[in-house]
Scaffold this active site. Structure first.
Site, PDB file in Angstrom:
ATOM      1  N   ARG A 111     144.146  47.035 -15.252  1.00 41.30           N
ATOM      2  CA  ARG A 111     145.410  47.705 -15.639  1.00 41.30           C
ATOM      3  C   ARG A 111     145.571  48.885 -14.703  1.00 41.30           C
ATOM      4  NH1 ARG A 111     148.058  49.478 -21.377  1.00 41.30           N
ATOM      5  NH2 ARG A 111     148.456  47.249 -21.312  1.00 41.30           N
ATOM      6  N   CYS A 265     156.619  45.303 -27.533  1.00 43.73           N
ATOM      7  CA  CYS A 265     155.222  45.152 -27.101  1.00 43.73           C
ATOM      8  C   CYS A 265     154.311  46.211 -27.707  1.00 43.73           C
ATOM      9  CB  CYS A 265     155.140  45.166 -25.587  1.00 43.73           C
ATOM     10  SG  CYS A 265     155.615  46.738 -24.840  1.00 43.73           S
ATOM     11  N   ARG A 293     148.397  38.898 -29.006  1.00 45.02           N
ATOM     12  CA  ARG A 293     147.788  39.291 -27.743  1.00 45.02           C
ATOM     13  C   ARG A 293     146.389  38.671 -27.643  1.00 45.02           C
ATOM     14  NH1 ARG A 293     149.378  43.608 -24.799  1.00 45.02           N
ATOM     15  NH2 ARG A 293     148.051  42.556 -23.269  1.00 45.02           N
TER      16      ARG A 293
HETATM   17  N1  NVA Z   1     156.483  49.645 -20.295  1.00 45.36           N
HETATM   18  C1  NVA Z   1     155.319  50.184 -20.959  1.00 45.36           C
HETATM   19  C2  NVA Z   1     154.526  49.090 -21.602  1.00 45.36           C
HETATM   20  C3  NVA Z   1     153.341  49.557 -22.367  1.00 45.36           C
HETATM   21  C4  NVA Z   1     152.540  48.425 -22.959  1.00 45.36           C
HETATM   22  C5  NVA Z   1     154.470  50.959 -19.984  1.00 45.36           C
HETATM   23  O1  NVA Z   1     154.297  50.506 -18.838  1.00 45.36           O
HETATM   24  O2  NVA Z   1     153.999  52.036 -20.343  1.00 45.36           O
HETATM   25  N1   CP Z   2     151.454  46.221 -25.381  1.00 48.38           N
HETATM   26  C1   CP Z   2     150.377  46.735 -24.751  1.00 48.38           C
HETATM   27  O1   CP Z   2     150.045  46.363 -23.631  1.00 48.38           O
HETATM   28  O2   CP Z   2     149.696  47.660 -25.478  1.00 48.38           O
HETATM   29  P1   CP Z   2     148.514  48.601 -24.948  1.00 48.38           P
HETATM   30  O3   CP Z   2     149.132  49.543 -23.946  1.00 48.38           O
HETATM   31  O4   CP Z   2     148.022  49.296 -26.179  1.00 48.38           O
HETATM   32  O5   CP Z   2     147.481  47.748 -24.293  1.00 48.38           O
END
Ligand code: NVA
Ligand code: CP
Length: 309
Positions: A111, A265, A293
């Site tokens: 991530r 989400c 998920r």
């Molecule tokens: N668009 C949001 C999604 C979080 C799961 C972000 O990138 O912070």
């Molecule tokens: N929706 C999602 O990706 O949640 P987190 O940021 O908690 O992983």
């Protein structure tokens, strides 16, 4: 044994047929383990002996816990790493990190901010790489969304999905899914906050953009939104003001189909992108979406390791 080299950086890496296969597998696996304690492995434990390293350069609750539990339920071993405490956080190149991890673990979920980092990791390592969210896309999230929509009795082809608000990473992956699986996506975004035109140009088969929230939700089967300020973005009053007309309210939901589902989400900001009445209301399926998920991750992992499709 050589680990198959399948990456999941965007939904197109798998394509429509493999996505359908993964969704079916997720439905079957979810049903097969119903009633088992969450920490009990699936009967076949197909990832026994495999380890997934997870690197987080941004915060996470769902992605972290779902991948961790997915690996355990598949009989494998999860390893969570905070980028800040790795040499990566002190500037060790992604490419060197990829080479080292490829010698020690069987797959990596990353991530991060810049999508180029997951691409570099895939190009320079020799194990499967999974995109756990970048500034460009969030394909794992959309796999859970698709699973949730199917579970709630809707067949994907021909559906209309309405997106309200910021043209962000989550929207990009929904647009990509629409192109691959034959449902339409209409996004209502305020001027200046459109999705990335380069990305949409590549996946525009079923995508349209409007400034009018009512036009987006008209006849929609699915209504979906996300935070107005994504991770890494500055908290800007001007942006919040521009987004306000795109808030998902009960009045807006009433313009969608009567059986429309509401998706988010998470994490959510009640009173910003969605009212509490909608997100905690009868059309909202956010808790199924969050649980899915886990089930979706398992099928993504099996596909990446060459054990599905
Ligand atoms: N668009 C949001 C999604 C979080 C799961 C972000 O990138 O912070
Ligand atoms: N929706 C999602 O990706 O949640 P987190 O940021 O908690 O992983």
């Amino acid at each position: 044994m050589t680990t198959p080299h399948r990456h999941f950086l965007n939904l197109s890496d798998a394509g429509g047929d493999a996505i359908a296969l993964m969704l079916n597998d997720a439905i079957d696996r979810k049903a097969a383990r119903r009633g088992l304690p969450k920490g009990t492995p699936d009967a076949d434990a197909p990832l026994a002996g495999r380890t997934l390293a997870m690197i987080f350069e941004k915060n996470s609750t769902r992605t972290r816990v779902s991948f961790d539990m997915a690996m355990r339920q598949l009989g494998g071993t999860p390893m969570v790493m905070d980028a800040g405490s790795m040499q990566l956080g002190r500037g060790e190149p992604i490419s060197d990190t990829a080479q080292v991890l490829s010698r020690m673990v069987d797959g990596v979920m990353l991530r991060t901010d810049d999508h180029a980092k997951v691409v570099t990791m895939a190009e320079t390592g020799s194990i499967p790489i999974i995109n756990g969210l970048t500034d460009l896309s969030h394909p794992c999230q959309i796999m859970a969304d698709l699973l949730t929509v199917i579970e709630h009795g809707k067949s994907l082809p021909g559906l209309k999905w309405a997106w309200l608000g910021d043209g962000n990473n989550v929207l990009h992956s929904i647009i990509e899914a629409g192109a691959l699986l034959g449902f339409s996506v209409m996004a209502a975004c305020p001027e200046g906050y459109d999705p990335d035109p380069d990305f949409t140009a590549q996946h525009d088969a079923n995508f349209s953009l409007t400034r009018d929230p009512l036009e987006a939700v008209k006849d929609a089967d699915i209504v979906v939104t996300d935070t107005w300020i994504s991770m890494g973005q500055a908290h800007a009053e001007a942006k919040l003001a521009a987004m306000m007309p795109y808030q998902v309210t009960t009045a807006l939901m009433a313009k969608a189909k009567p059986d429309a589902l509401f998706l988010h989400c998470l994490p959510a900001h009640r009173g910003e992108e969605v009212t509490a009445e909608v997100i905690d209301g009868p059309q909202s399926v956010i808790w199924d979406e969050a649980e899915n998920r886990l089930h979706a991750q398992k099928s993504i992992l099996l596909w990446c390791f060459g054990l599905l499709g």
